[in-house]
Design a protein around this motif. Sequence first.
Motif, PDB file in Angstrom:
ATOM      1  N   ARG A 147       0.837  -1.199   0.000  1.00  0.00           N
ATOM      2  CA  ARG A 147       0.000   0.000   0.000  1.00  0.00           C
ATOM      3  C   ARG A 147       0.871   1.248   0.000  1.00  0.00           C
ATOM      4  O   ARG A 147       1.988   1.239   0.518  1.00  0.00           O
ATOM      5  N   ILE A 148       0.343   2.323  -0.590  1.00  0.00           N
ATOM      6  CA  ILE A 148       1.091   3.572  -0.567  1.00  0.00           C
ATOM      7  C   ILE A 148       1.025   4.150   0.836  1.00  0.00           C
ATOM      8  O   ILE A 148       0.093   3.889   1.603  1.00  0.00           O
ATOM      9  N   ALA A 149       2.017   4.948   1.181  1.00  0.00           N
ATOM     10  CA  ALA A 149       2.115   5.477   2.544  1.00  0.00           C
ATOM     11  C   ALA A 149       0.929   6.347   2.919  1.00  0.00           C
ATOM     12  O   ALA A 149       0.551   6.423   4.088  1.00  0.00           O
ATOM     13  N   ALA A 150       0.330   7.001   1.925  1.00  0.00           N
ATOM     14  CA  ALA A 150      -0.783   7.903   2.218  1.00  0.00           C
ATOM     15  C   ALA A 150      -2.086   7.167   2.478  1.00  0.00           C
ATOM     16  O   ALA A 150      -3.058   7.767   2.913  1.00  0.00           O
ATOM     17  N   ASP A 151      -2.119   5.848   2.217  1.00  0.00           N
ATOM     18  CA  ASP A 151      -3.375   5.103   2.358  1.00  0.00           C
ATOM     19  C   ASP A 151      -3.172   3.798   3.123  1.00  0.00           C
ATOM     20  O   ASP A 151      -3.444   2.711   2.612  1.00  0.00           O
ATOM     21  N   PRO A 152      -2.715   3.879   4.375  1.00  0.00           N
ATOM     22  CA  PRO A 152      -2.500   2.649   5.143  1.00  0.00           C
ATOM     23  C   PRO A 152      -3.801   1.981   5.569  1.00  0.00           C
ATOM     24  O   PRO A 152      -3.794   0.804   5.937  1.00  0.00           O
ATOM     25  N   TRP A 153      -4.916   2.713   5.531  1.00  0.00           N
ATOM     26  CA  TRP A 153      -6.221   2.176   5.937  1.00  0.00           C
ATOM     27  C   TRP A 153      -7.035   1.755   4.713  1.00  0.00           C
ATOM     28  O   TRP A 153      -8.264   1.839   4.704  1.00  0.00           O
ATOM     29  N   GLU A 154      -6.369   1.271   3.675  1.00  0.00           N
ATOM     30  CA  GLU A 154      -7.046   0.985   2.410  1.00  0.00           C
ATOM     31  C   GLU A 154      -8.198  -0.010   2.527  1.00  0.00           C
ATOM     32  O   GLU A 154      -9.244   0.196   1.895  1.00  0.00           O
ATOM     33  N   PRO A 155      -8.106  -1.081   3.311  1.00  0.00           N
ATOM     34  CA  PRO A 155      -9.264  -1.993   3.405  1.00  0.00           C
ATOM     35  C   PRO A 155     -10.524  -1.282   3.903  1.00  0.00           C
ATOM     36  O   PRO A 155     -11.612  -1.445   3.331  1.00  0.00           O
ATOM     37  N   PHE A 156     -10.391  -0.507   4.975  1.00  0.00           N
ATOM     38  CA  PHE A 156     -11.543   0.254   5.478  1.00  0.00           C
ATOM     39  C   PHE A 156     -12.030   1.239   4.434  1.00  0.00           C
ATOM     40  O   PHE A 156     -13.241   1.368   4.184  1.00  0.00           O
ATOM     41  N   ASN A 157     -11.097   1.952   3.794  1.00  0.00           N
ATOM     42  CA  ASN A 157     -11.477   2.976   2.823  1.00  0.00           C
ATOM     43  C   ASN A 157     -12.204   2.379   1.624  1.00  0.00           C
ATOM     44  O   ASN A 157     -13.153   2.976   1.102  1.00  0.00           O
ATOM     45  N   ARG A 158     -11.753   1.208   1.167  1.00  0.00           N
ATOM     46  CA  ARG A 158     -12.418   0.572   0.032  1.00  0.00           C
ATOM     47  C   ARG A 158     -13.859   0.203   0.380  1.00  0.00           C
ATOM     48  O   ARG A 158     -14.776   0.406  -0.427  1.00  0.00           O
ATOM     49  N   ASN A 159     -14.058  -0.358   1.546  1.00  0.00           N
ATOM     50  CA  ASN A 159     -15.414  -0.733   1.937  1.00  0.00           C
ATOM     51  C   ASN A 159     -16.308   0.497   2.112  1.00  0.00           C
ATOM     52  O   ASN A 159     -17.480   0.494   1.740  1.00  0.00           O
ATOM     53  N   MET A 160     -15.750   1.565   2.677  1.00  0.00           N
ATOM     54  CA  MET A 160     -16.528   2.782   2.847  1.00  0.00           C
ATOM     55  C   MET A 160     -16.835   3.417   1.494  1.00  0.00           C
ATOM     56  O   MET A 160     -17.924   3.955   1.281  1.00  0.00           O
ATOM     57  N   TYR A 161     -15.875   3.347   0.564  1.00  0.00           N
ATOM     58  CA  TYR A 161     -16.127   3.873  -0.772  1.00  0.00           C
ATOM     59  C   TYR A 161     -17.260   3.107  -1.445  1.00  0.00           C
ATOM     60  O   TYR A 161     -18.152   3.697  -2.077  1.00  0.00           O
ATOM     61  N   ALA A 162     -17.243   1.777  -1.317  1.00  0.00           N
ATOM     62  CA  ALA A 162     -18.300   0.964  -1.908  1.00  0.00           C
ATOM     63  C   ALA A 162     -19.658   1.297  -1.298  1.00  0.00           C
ATOM     64  O   ALA A 162     -20.673   1.355  -2.000  1.00  0.00           O
ATOM     65  N   PHE A 163     -19.700   1.513   0.005  1.00  0.00           N
ATOM     66  CA  PHE A 163     -20.938   1.904   0.667  1.00  0.00           C
ATOM     67  C   PHE A 163     -21.443   3.237   0.109  1.00  0.00           C
ATOM     68  O   PHE A 163     -22.620   3.401  -0.226  1.00  0.00           O
ATOM     69  N   ASN A 164     -20.539   4.211   0.008  1.00  0.00           N
ATOM     70  CA  ASN A 164     -20.932   5.531  -0.501  1.00  0.00           C
ATOM     71  C   ASN A 164     -21.439   5.452  -1.936  1.00  0.00           C
ATOM     72  O   ASN A 164     -22.382   6.148  -2.310  1.00  0.00           O
ATOM     73  N   ARG A 165     -20.796   4.598  -2.750  1.00  0.00           N
ATOM     74  CA  ARG A 165     -21.244   4.459  -4.134  1.00  0.00           C
ATOM     75  C   ARG A 165     -22.632   3.834  -4.191  1.00  0.00           C
ATOM     76  O   ARG A 165     -23.452   4.168  -5.062  1.00  0.00           O
ATOM     77  N   GLY A 166     -22.900   2.938  -3.250  1.00  0.00           N
ATOM     78  CA  GLY A 166     -24.234   2.365  -3.199  1.00  0.00           C
ATOM     79  C   GLY A 166     -25.278   3.421  -2.886  1.00  0.00           C
ATOM     80  O   GLY A 166     -26.349   3.473  -3.503  1.00  0.00           O
ATOM     81  N   VAL A 167     -24.986   4.267  -1.904  1.00  0.00           N
ATOM     82  CA  VAL A 167     -25.898   5.367  -1.566  1.00  0.00           C
ATOM     83  C   VAL A 167     -26.036   6.323  -2.744  1.00  0.00           C
ATOM     84  O   VAL A 167     -27.130   6.807  -3.056  1.00  0.00           O
ATOM     85  N   ASP A 168     -24.920   6.579  -3.405  1.00  0.00           N
ATOM     86  CA  ASP A 168     -24.934   7.483  -4.550  1.00  0.00           C
ATOM     87  C   ASP A 168     -25.844   6.954  -5.653  1.00  0.00           C
ATOM     88  O   ASP A 168     -26.669   7.694  -6.205  1.00  0.00           O
ATOM     89  N   ARG A 169     -25.696   5.672  -5.990  1.00  0.00           N
ATOM     90  CA  ARG A 169     -26.506   5.098  -7.063  1.00  0.00           C
ATOM     91  C   ARG A 169     -27.980   5.009  -6.673  1.00  0.00           C
ATOM     92  O   ARG A 169     -28.868   5.184  -7.520  1.00  0.00           O
ATOM     93  N   ALA A 170     -28.244   4.737  -5.397  1.00  0.00           N
ATOM     94  CA  ALA A 170     -29.625   4.550  -4.962  1.00  0.00           C
ATOM     95  C   ALA A 170     -30.358   5.863  -4.705  1.00  0.00           C
ATOM     96  O   ALA A 170     -31.568   5.947  -4.885  1.00  0.00           O
TER      97      ALA A 170
END
Length: 263
Positions: A37-60
Amino acid sequence: MKHPHRNPGWTRRLAVLLAAALLSACATIQAPPPEERIAADPWEPFNRNMYAFNRGVDRAVLQPLARGYNTITPEPVERGIANALDNLRSVPVMLNLLLQGRPAHAGRMFERFFVNSVFGLGGILDVASDAGIPDFDEDFGQTLAVWGWEDSRFLVLPFLGPSTLRDALSRPVDATADVPWREVIDGRLYILGVDIVQQRADLLDREEDLEAAFDEYLLVRDAWLQQRAYKISGESTTPDYDVLLEEDPWDDDLPPTADPDGD
Protein backbone atom coordinates in the motif's frame (compact mmCIF):
# COMPACT_ATOMS: atom_id res chain seq x y z
CA MET A 1 -51.78 10.97 17.38
CA LYS A 2 -49.33 10.77 14.49
CA HIS A 3 -46.38 13.09 14.86
CA PRO A 4 -46.70 15.80 12.15
CA HIS A 5 -43.05 15.54 11.16
CA ARG A 6 -42.81 11.76 10.84
CA ASN A 7 -43.40 9.80 7.68
CA PRO A 8 -43.22 6.02 8.27
CA GLY A 9 -43.42 5.32 4.53
CA TRP A 10 -40.38 7.49 3.81
CA THR A 11 -38.54 5.90 6.73
CA ARG A 12 -39.09 2.43 5.28
CA ARG A 13 -38.00 3.53 1.80
CA LEU A 14 -34.87 5.11 3.22
CA ALA A 15 -34.08 1.91 5.13
CA VAL A 16 -34.39 -0.13 1.91
CA LEU A 17 -32.06 2.25 0.06
CA LEU A 18 -29.47 2.14 2.83
CA ALA A 19 -29.69 -1.65 2.95
CA ALA A 20 -28.99 -1.78 -0.79
CA ALA A 21 -26.03 0.52 -0.26
CA LEU A 22 -24.66 -1.71 2.49
CA LEU A 23 -24.96 -4.78 0.26
CA SER A 24 -23.05 -2.98 -2.48
CA ALA A 25 -20.15 -2.52 -0.07
CA CYS A 26 -19.40 -6.23 -0.43
CA ALA A 27 -18.57 -5.79 -4.13
CA THR A 28 -15.19 -4.10 -3.86
CA ILE A 29 -11.74 -5.10 -5.12
CA GLN A 30 -9.64 -6.51 -2.31
CA ALA A 31 -7.00 -4.20 -0.90
CA PRO A 32 -3.35 -5.20 -1.41
CA PRO A 33 -1.31 -6.45 1.57
CA PRO A 34 0.10 -3.76 3.90
CA GLU A 35 3.58 -3.86 2.37
CA GLU A 36 2.15 -2.96 -1.07
CA ARG A 37 0.00 0.00 0.00
CA ILE A 38 1.09 3.57 -0.57
CA ALA A 39 2.12 5.48 2.54
CA ALA A 40 -0.78 7.90 2.22
CA ASP A 41 -3.38 5.10 2.36
CA PRO A 42 -2.50 2.65 5.14
CA TRP A 43 -6.22 2.18 5.94
CA GLU A 44 -7.05 0.98 2.41
CA PRO A 45 -9.26 -1.99 3.40
CA PHE A 46 -11.54 0.25 5.48
CA ASN A 47 -11.48 2.98 2.82
CA ARG A 48 -12.42 0.57 0.03
CA ASN A 49 -15.41 -0.73 1.94
CA MET A 50 -16.53 2.78 2.85
CA TYR A 51 -16.13 3.87 -0.77
CA ALA A 52 -18.30 0.96 -1.91
CA PHE A 53 -20.94 1.90 0.67
CA ASN A 54 -20.93 5.53 -0.50
CA ARG A 55 -21.24 4.46 -4.13
CA GLY A 56 -24.23 2.36 -3.20
CA VAL A 57 -25.90 5.37 -1.57
CA ASP A 58 -24.93 7.48 -4.55
CA ARG A 59 -26.51 5.10 -7.06
CA ALA A 60 -29.63 4.55 -4.96
CA VAL A 61 -30.29 8.13 -3.87
CA LEU A 62 -28.07 10.92 -5.15
CA GLN A 63 -27.77 9.97 -8.82
CA PRO A 64 -31.56 9.71 -9.39
CA LEU A 65 -32.06 13.01 -7.58
CA ALA A 66 -29.29 14.70 -9.56
CA ARG A 67 -30.57 13.40 -12.90
CA GLY A 68 -34.09 14.52 -12.05
CA TYR A 69 -32.76 17.90 -10.99
CA ASN A 70 -30.92 18.27 -14.31
CA THR A 71 -34.05 17.27 -16.21
CA ILE A 72 -36.49 19.70 -14.60
CA THR A 73 -34.14 22.63 -13.97
CA PRO A 74 -33.28 24.91 -16.90
CA GLU A 75 -29.55 25.44 -17.32
CA PRO A 76 -29.67 29.20 -16.51
CA VAL A 77 -31.60 28.48 -13.30
CA GLU A 78 -29.19 25.69 -12.37
CA ARG A 79 -26.22 27.98 -12.95
CA GLY A 80 -27.83 30.73 -10.89
CA ILE A 81 -28.41 28.33 -7.98
CA ALA A 82 -24.79 27.13 -8.19
CA ASN A 83 -23.57 30.74 -8.20
CA ALA A 84 -25.67 31.65 -5.17
CA LEU A 85 -24.43 28.62 -3.22
CA ASP A 86 -20.83 29.46 -4.11
CA ASN A 87 -21.45 32.98 -2.87
CA LEU A 88 -22.61 31.62 0.50
CA ARG A 89 -19.34 29.72 0.83
CA SER A 90 -17.40 32.97 0.55
CA VAL A 91 -17.63 33.65 4.29
CA PRO A 92 -15.58 30.65 5.54
CA VAL A 93 -13.19 31.16 2.62
CA MET A 94 -12.51 34.72 3.80
CA LEU A 95 -11.90 33.53 7.36
CA ASN A 96 -9.45 30.87 6.21
CA LEU A 97 -7.56 33.36 4.06
CA LEU A 98 -7.13 35.55 7.15
CA LEU A 99 -5.98 32.57 9.23
CA GLN A 100 -3.42 31.76 6.53
CA GLY A 101 -1.97 35.26 6.80
CA ARG A 102 -3.35 36.44 3.46
CA PRO A 103 -5.30 39.63 4.31
CA ALA A 104 -4.99 41.03 0.79
CA HIS A 105 -6.61 37.93 -0.69
CA ALA A 106 -9.27 37.99 2.04
CA GLY A 107 -10.01 41.57 1.02
CA ARG A 108 -10.43 40.55 -2.63
CA MET A 109 -12.73 37.72 -1.56
CA PHE A 110 -14.82 40.17 0.45
CA GLU A 111 -14.92 42.43 -2.59
CA ARG A 112 -16.15 39.50 -4.66
CA PHE A 113 -18.75 38.57 -2.05
CA PHE A 114 -20.00 42.17 -1.79
CA VAL A 115 -20.23 42.70 -5.55
CA ASN A 116 -22.09 39.44 -6.18
CA SER A 117 -24.40 39.91 -3.19
CA VAL A 118 -25.38 43.49 -4.06
CA PHE A 119 -25.12 43.65 -7.85
CA GLY A 120 -25.54 39.95 -8.60
CA LEU A 121 -28.93 39.52 -6.91
CA GLY A 122 -27.56 37.70 -3.89
CA GLY A 123 -24.97 35.83 -5.90
CA ILE A 124 -27.31 34.45 -8.56
CA LEU A 125 -25.31 36.35 -11.15
CA ASP A 126 -21.51 36.07 -11.01
CA VAL A 127 -20.87 39.74 -11.68
CA ALA A 128 -17.52 39.61 -9.88
CA SER A 129 -15.96 37.18 -12.37
CA ASP A 130 -17.08 39.37 -15.24
CA ALA A 131 -15.36 42.27 -13.46
CA GLY A 132 -12.13 40.29 -13.15
CA ILE A 133 -12.27 39.85 -9.36
CA PRO A 134 -10.39 36.62 -8.48
CA ASP A 135 -12.03 33.66 -6.79
CA PHE A 136 -10.45 31.65 -3.98
CA ASP A 137 -11.21 28.19 -2.62
CA GLU A 138 -9.81 27.76 0.88
CA ASP A 139 -10.92 25.63 3.82
CA PHE A 140 -9.60 24.89 7.30
CA GLY A 141 -7.84 21.75 6.07
CA GLN A 142 -5.74 23.94 3.80
CA THR A 143 -5.18 26.32 6.71
CA LEU A 144 -3.85 23.45 8.82
CA ALA A 145 -1.54 22.54 5.94
CA VAL A 146 -0.24 26.11 5.88
CA TRP A 147 0.34 25.87 9.63
CA GLY A 148 2.51 22.77 9.13
CA TRP A 149 0.27 19.70 8.85
CA GLU A 150 1.06 19.19 5.18
CA ASP A 151 0.74 15.41 4.79
CA SER A 152 -2.09 13.32 6.15
CA ARG A 153 -3.51 9.84 5.71
CA PHE A 154 -6.25 9.28 3.14
CA LEU A 155 -9.65 8.59 4.70
CA VAL A 156 -13.02 7.92 3.08
CA LEU A 157 -15.82 9.31 5.23
CA PRO A 158 -19.34 7.81 5.28
CA PHE A 159 -21.64 9.81 2.97
CA LEU A 160 -19.02 12.61 2.64
CA GLY A 161 -16.50 10.74 0.50
CA PRO A 162 -12.73 11.20 0.04
CA SER A 163 -10.84 13.13 2.69
CA THR A 164 -7.77 12.88 4.90
CA LEU A 165 -7.51 12.66 8.66
CA ARG A 166 -6.52 16.35 8.72
CA ASP A 167 -9.38 17.44 6.48
CA ALA A 168 -11.93 15.33 8.34
CA LEU A 169 -11.02 17.01 11.62
CA SER A 170 -11.25 20.42 9.95
CA ARG A 171 -14.80 19.98 8.65
CA PRO A 172 -16.56 21.04 11.89
CA VAL A 173 -14.58 24.29 11.87
CA ASP A 174 -15.69 25.19 8.36
CA ALA A 175 -19.25 24.16 9.19
CA THR A 176 -19.24 26.39 12.28
CA ALA A 177 -17.94 29.33 10.26
CA ASP A 178 -20.73 28.78 7.75
CA VAL A 179 -23.58 28.58 10.29
CA PRO A 180 -23.99 32.26 11.26
CA TRP A 181 -24.53 33.26 7.64
CA ARG A 182 -26.94 30.42 6.92
CA GLU A 183 -28.84 31.16 10.13
CA VAL A 184 -30.23 34.34 8.60
CA ILE A 185 -31.79 32.37 5.75
CA ASP A 186 -35.11 30.57 6.27
CA GLY A 187 -35.18 26.98 5.02
CA ARG A 188 -31.43 26.47 5.42
CA LEU A 189 -31.85 22.66 5.51
CA TYR A 190 -33.55 22.91 2.14
CA ILE A 191 -30.62 25.00 0.90
CA LEU A 192 -28.18 22.36 2.16
CA GLY A 193 -30.12 19.65 0.31
CA VAL A 194 -30.12 21.66 -2.91
CA ASP A 195 -26.40 22.26 -2.48
CA ILE A 196 -25.68 18.52 -2.25
CA VAL A 197 -27.85 17.68 -5.28
CA GLN A 198 -26.37 20.56 -7.27
CA GLN A 199 -22.81 19.41 -6.60
CA ARG A 200 -23.72 15.84 -7.57
CA ALA A 201 -25.40 17.05 -10.76
CA ASP A 202 -22.19 18.86 -11.70
CA LEU A 203 -20.34 15.52 -11.56
CA LEU A 204 -22.76 13.43 -13.64
CA ASP A 205 -20.61 13.82 -16.75
CA ARG A 206 -17.79 11.99 -14.91
CA GLU A 207 -19.90 8.88 -14.40
CA GLU A 208 -18.96 7.06 -17.61
CA ASP A 209 -15.23 7.52 -16.98
CA LEU A 210 -15.66 6.33 -13.42
CA GLU A 211 -17.58 3.19 -14.35
CA ALA A 212 -15.11 2.39 -17.14
CA ALA A 213 -12.20 2.31 -14.70
CA PHE A 214 -10.79 -1.10 -13.79
CA ASP A 215 -10.58 0.00 -10.16
CA GLU A 216 -12.86 2.93 -9.31
CA TYR A 217 -11.37 3.32 -5.87
CA LEU A 218 -7.82 3.84 -7.15
CA LEU A 219 -9.02 6.28 -9.79
CA VAL A 220 -10.89 8.40 -7.26
CA ARG A 221 -8.21 8.19 -4.58
CA ASP A 222 -5.29 9.15 -6.82
CA ALA A 223 -7.20 11.94 -8.58
CA TRP A 224 -8.43 13.32 -5.24
CA LEU A 225 -4.93 13.25 -3.70
CA GLN A 226 -3.54 15.10 -6.71
CA GLN A 227 -6.31 17.70 -6.53
CA ARG A 228 -5.83 18.20 -2.82
CA ALA A 229 -2.05 18.54 -3.15
CA TYR A 230 -2.60 21.13 -5.86
CA LYS A 231 -4.97 23.13 -3.65
CA ILE A 232 -2.49 23.34 -0.76
CA SER A 233 0.60 23.87 -2.91
CA GLY A 234 0.45 27.65 -2.73
CA GLU A 235 -1.71 28.44 -5.74
CA SER A 236 -3.73 31.55 -4.87
CA THR A 237 -6.75 30.92 -7.06
CA THR A 238 -9.07 27.99 -7.64
CA PRO A 239 -7.14 25.23 -9.47
CA ASP A 240 -8.32 23.69 -12.74
CA TYR A 241 -9.63 20.36 -11.50
CA ASP A 242 -10.66 19.26 -14.99
CA VAL A 243 -7.03 19.19 -16.11
CA LEU A 244 -6.01 17.18 -13.06
CA LEU A 245 -8.80 14.63 -13.49
CA GLU A 246 -7.75 14.03 -17.08
CA GLU A 247 -4.28 12.93 -15.97
CA ASP A 248 -3.43 9.24 -15.85
CA PRO A 249 -4.54 8.01 -12.39
CA TRP A 250 -2.08 5.14 -12.62
CA ASP A 251 0.86 7.53 -12.89
CA ASP A 252 3.40 6.90 -10.16
CA ASP A 253 4.09 10.64 -9.88
CA LEU A 254 1.80 11.16 -6.91
CA PRO A 255 2.08 14.05 -4.45
CA PRO A 256 4.32 13.57 -1.40
CA THR A 257 2.68 11.16 0.98
CA ALA A 258 2.71 10.85 4.73
CA ASP A 259 5.10 8.66 6.59
CA PRO A 260 3.42 5.28 7.31
CA ASP A 261 3.85 5.95 11.01
CA GLY A 262 2.52 9.49 10.80
CA ASP A 263 -0.98 10.94 10.45
